[in-house]
Motif scaffolding. Structure first.
Motif, PDB file in Angstrom:
ATOM      1  N   HIS A 158      -9.811   1.099   4.767  1.00  0.00           N
ATOM      2  CA  HIS A 158      -9.303   2.049   5.758  1.00  0.00           C
ATOM      3  C   HIS A 158     -10.329   2.111   6.882  1.00  0.00           C
ATOM      4  O   HIS A 158     -11.517   2.321   6.637  1.00  0.00           O
ATOM      5  CB  HIS A 158      -9.135   3.419   5.097  1.00  0.00           C
ATOM      6  CG  HIS A 158      -8.854   4.542   6.049  1.00  0.00           C
ATOM      7  ND1 HIS A 158      -7.610   5.129   6.156  1.00  0.00           N
ATOM      8  CD2 HIS A 158      -9.658   5.211   6.930  1.00  0.00           C
ATOM      9  CE1 HIS A 158      -7.658   6.106   7.056  1.00  0.00           C
ATOM     10  NE2 HIS A 158      -8.892   6.169   7.548  1.00  0.00           N
TER      11      HIS A 158
ATOM     12  N   HIS B  68       0.849  -1.195   0.000  1.00  0.00           N
ATOM     13  CA  HIS B  68       0.000   0.000   0.000  1.00  0.00           C
ATOM     14  C   HIS B  68       0.884   1.245   0.000  1.00  0.00           C
ATOM     15  O   HIS B  68       1.571   1.538   0.981  1.00  0.00           O
ATOM     16  CB  HIS B  68      -0.888   0.011   1.249  1.00  0.00           C
ATOM     17  CG  HIS B  68      -1.989   1.029   1.209  1.00  0.00           C
ATOM     18  ND1 HIS B  68      -3.323   0.688   1.120  1.00  0.00           N
ATOM     19  CD2 HIS B  68      -1.961   2.389   1.269  1.00  0.00           C
ATOM     20  CE1 HIS B  68      -4.061   1.781   1.135  1.00  0.00           C
ATOM     21  NE2 HIS B  68      -3.246   2.829   1.220  1.00  0.00           N
ATOM     22  N   CYS B  69       0.870   1.976  -1.099  1.00  0.00           N
ATOM     23  CA  CYS B  69       1.604   3.237  -1.187  1.00  0.00           C
ATOM     24  C   CYS B  69       0.872   4.171  -2.143  1.00  0.00           C
ATOM     25  O   CYS B  69       0.006   3.748  -2.909  1.00  0.00           O
ATOM     26  CB  CYS B  69       3.042   3.016  -1.653  1.00  0.00           C
ATOM     27  SG  CYS B  69       3.224   2.162  -3.232  1.00  0.00           S
ATOM     28  N   HIS B  70       1.217   5.449  -2.051  1.00  0.00           N
ATOM     29  CA  HIS B  70       0.594   6.478  -2.889  1.00  0.00           C
ATOM     30  C   HIS B  70       1.691   7.142  -3.707  1.00  0.00           C
ATOM     31  O   HIS B  70       2.196   8.219  -3.357  1.00  0.00           O
ATOM     32  CB  HIS B  70      -0.150   7.485  -2.008  1.00  0.00           C
ATOM     33  CG  HIS B  70      -1.209   6.865  -1.154  1.00  0.00           C
ATOM     34  ND1 HIS B  70      -2.473   6.574  -1.633  1.00  0.00           N
ATOM     35  CD2 HIS B  70      -1.185   6.447   0.141  1.00  0.00           C
ATOM     36  CE1 HIS B  70      -3.190   6.022  -0.658  1.00  0.00           C
ATOM     37  NE2 HIS B  70      -2.422   5.926   0.428  1.00  0.00           N
TER      38      HIS B  70
ATOM     39  N   GLU C 111      -8.924   2.585  -2.120  1.00  0.00           N
ATOM     40  CA  GLU C 111      -9.113   2.496  -0.697  1.00  0.00           C
ATOM     41  C   GLU C 111     -10.489   3.057  -0.330  1.00  0.00           C
ATOM     42  O   GLU C 111     -10.850   4.148  -0.715  1.00  0.00           O
ATOM     43  CB  GLU C 111      -7.973   3.274  -0.030  1.00  0.00           C
ATOM     44  CG  GLU C 111      -8.061   3.596   1.384  1.00  0.00           C
ATOM     45  CD  GLU C 111      -6.781   4.305   1.892  1.00  0.00           C
ATOM     46  OE1 GLU C 111      -6.704   4.507   3.105  1.00  0.00           O
ATOM     47  OE2 GLU C 111      -5.908   4.645   1.081  1.00  0.00           O
TER      48      GLU C 111
ATOM     49  N   HIS D 273      -5.961  -2.169   5.896  1.00  0.00           N
ATOM     50  CA  HIS D 273      -4.621  -1.639   5.669  1.00  0.00           C
ATOM     51  C   HIS D 273      -4.222  -0.693   6.793  1.00  0.00           C
ATOM     52  O   HIS D 273      -5.055  -0.140   7.510  1.00  0.00           O
ATOM     53  CB  HIS D 273      -4.561  -0.956   4.295  1.00  0.00           C
ATOM     54  CG  HIS D 273      -4.578   0.528   4.349  1.00  0.00           C
ATOM     55  ND1 HIS D 273      -3.422   1.281   4.418  1.00  0.00           N
ATOM     56  CD2 HIS D 273      -5.596   1.417   4.370  1.00  0.00           C
ATOM     57  CE1 HIS D 273      -3.729   2.557   4.462  1.00  0.00           C
ATOM     58  NE2 HIS D 273      -5.037   2.677   4.436  1.00  0.00           N
ATOM     59  N   CYS D 274      -2.911  -0.515   6.958  1.00  0.00           N
ATOM     60  CA  CYS D 274      -2.354   0.371   7.978  1.00  0.00           C
ATOM     61  C   CYS D 274      -3.082   0.167   9.305  1.00  0.00           C
ATOM     62  O   CYS D 274      -3.546   1.111   9.943  1.00  0.00           O
ATOM     63  CB  CYS D 274      -2.448   1.829   7.535  1.00  0.00           C
ATOM     64  SG  CYS D 274      -1.445   2.964   8.522  1.00  0.00           S
TER      65      CYS D 274
ATOM     66  N   SER E 139       1.983  -1.061   8.898  1.00  0.00           N
ATOM     67  CA  SER E 139       2.836  -0.003   8.344  1.00  0.00           C
ATOM     68  C   SER E 139       3.938   0.342   9.328  1.00  0.00           C
ATOM     69  O   SER E 139       4.125  -0.330  10.357  1.00  0.00           O
ATOM     70  CB  SER E 139       1.979   1.239   8.068  1.00  0.00           C
ATOM     71  OG  SER E 139       1.596   1.837   9.301  1.00  0.00           O
TER      72      SER E 139
ATOM     73  N   ASP F 148       2.332   2.924   3.240  1.00  0.00           N
ATOM     74  CA  ASP F 148       1.339   4.010   3.179  1.00  0.00           C
ATOM     75  C   ASP F 148       2.032   5.320   2.831  1.00  0.00           C
ATOM     76  O   ASP F 148       1.568   6.397   3.198  1.00  0.00           O
ATOM     77  CB  ASP F 148       0.550   4.142   4.487  1.00  0.00           C
ATOM     78  CG  ASP F 148      -0.792   4.851   4.287  1.00  0.00           C
ATOM     79  OD1 ASP F 148      -1.212   5.023   3.126  1.00  0.00           O
ATOM     80  OD2 ASP F 148      -1.417   5.247   5.295  1.00  0.00           O
TER      81      ASP F 148
ATOM     82  N   GLU G 252       3.428  -2.735   4.558  1.00  0.00           N
ATOM     83  CA  GLU G 252       3.207  -1.588   3.678  1.00  0.00           C
ATOM     84  C   GLU G 252       3.938  -0.372   4.214  1.00  0.00           C
ATOM     85  O   GLU G 252       4.404  -0.359   5.362  1.00  0.00           O
ATOM     86  CB  GLU G 252       1.713  -1.284   3.587  1.00  0.00           C
ATOM     87  CG  GLU G 252       1.107  -0.836   4.909  1.00  0.00           C
ATOM     88  CD  GLU G 252      -0.323  -0.336   4.768  1.00  0.00           C
ATOM     89  OE1 GLU G 252      -0.487   0.880   4.533  1.00  0.00           O
ATOM     90  OE2 GLU G 252      -1.254  -1.154   4.908  1.00  0.00           O
TER      91      GLU G 252
END
Length: 258
Positions: A130, A6-8, A94, A155-156, A177, A205, A203
């Protein structure tokens, strides 16, 4: 196989790379990161996120509307299913619920979450969830509207072990994370010790929540190695084994990315 689940990438702070995303991707590759999931959070960033996935072999994408972005526009089930058919799109989200900042838009968040869950079921894709200060509603909506076959990931994760167990019972995965490395995150480390290894993901994030020793600096996919190394030590495993296990888990859940 170390994977940043999970990354942006469209939001990375690239000053140290002279504004060049390809250098950040290369830096992650040099640290053993073989794949990255670039996550969509709004109608506006869907095309940029998918374009990044198209540009890099090691990047896949998701499409969705973050619960804190619902006021800017909602997606329909039909739209999400159509976007999910793209060969580089491996998940819906997400999405989810976030009551931390305000509860004024709870009903809109819930409506959007249900749409994403139903679209993921139709598209046979996993959901990236989320959740913050919305434990009961998150689990209840997954239970009512989710698909236990394609399932998804919280996630996270920063919630309780009790919530983690409920999600695991619904066939969901738990992704950790850099928060797990923070000094005040002992409760989360307790969760990290207990999650079954075959349901664990790692991840960044990024560009948020850089792990120790980079806390306070812009995060990036290369730093997922610190997350994996920390959890491996916590679980009494070699780093390489933890990377292999979480990589296999990623491809089991996001099977379109394999």
């Amino acid at each position: 196989m170390l994977i940043d689940s999970h990354c942006h990438l469209d939001r990375l702070k690239l000053d140290k790379y002279d504004g060049d995303l390809s250098k950040a991707v290369a830096a992650a590759r040099e640290r053993g990161v073989e794949q990255m999931l670039c996550v969509g959070i709004s109608l506006d960033n869907r095309e940029p996120v998918v374009a990044i996935a198209e540009q890099y072999d090691e990047v896949v994408a998701s499409v969705g509307v973050h619960p804190l972005d619902v006021e800017a526009g909602l997606a329909s089930v039909e739209q999400l299913v159509e976007w999910g058919a793209h060969p580089k799109v491996v998940a819906i989200g997400e999405t989810g619920l976030d009551y931390y900042y305000t509860q004024d838009h709870k009903s809109v968040q819930q409506e959007s979450f249900v749409v994403h869950l139903e679209a993921a079921s139709q598209a046979n894709l996993p959901v990236i969830v989320h959740t913050r200060d919305a434990r009961e509603d998150t689990i209840e909506l997954i239970r009512k509207h989710g698909n236990l076959e394609s399932a998804g990931v919280l996630h996270c994760f920063t919630e309780s072990w009790e919530m983690a167990k409920q999600a695991l019972d619904l066939n969901y995965y738990i992704s950790l994370s850099g928060i797990v490395t923070f000094k005040n995150a002992e409760e989360l480390r307790d969760v990290a010790r207990q999650v079954p290894l075959d349901r664990l993901l790692v991840e960044t994030d990024s560009p948020y929540l850089a792990p120790v020793p980079y806390r306070g600096k812009p995060n990036e996919p290369a730093f997922v190695r610190e997350v994996a190394e920390f959890i491996a030590d916590l679980r009494g495993l070699e780093y390489e084994e933890l990377a292999r296990i979480t990589g296999e888990n990623f491809h089991r859940l996001f099977n379109k990315a394999a």
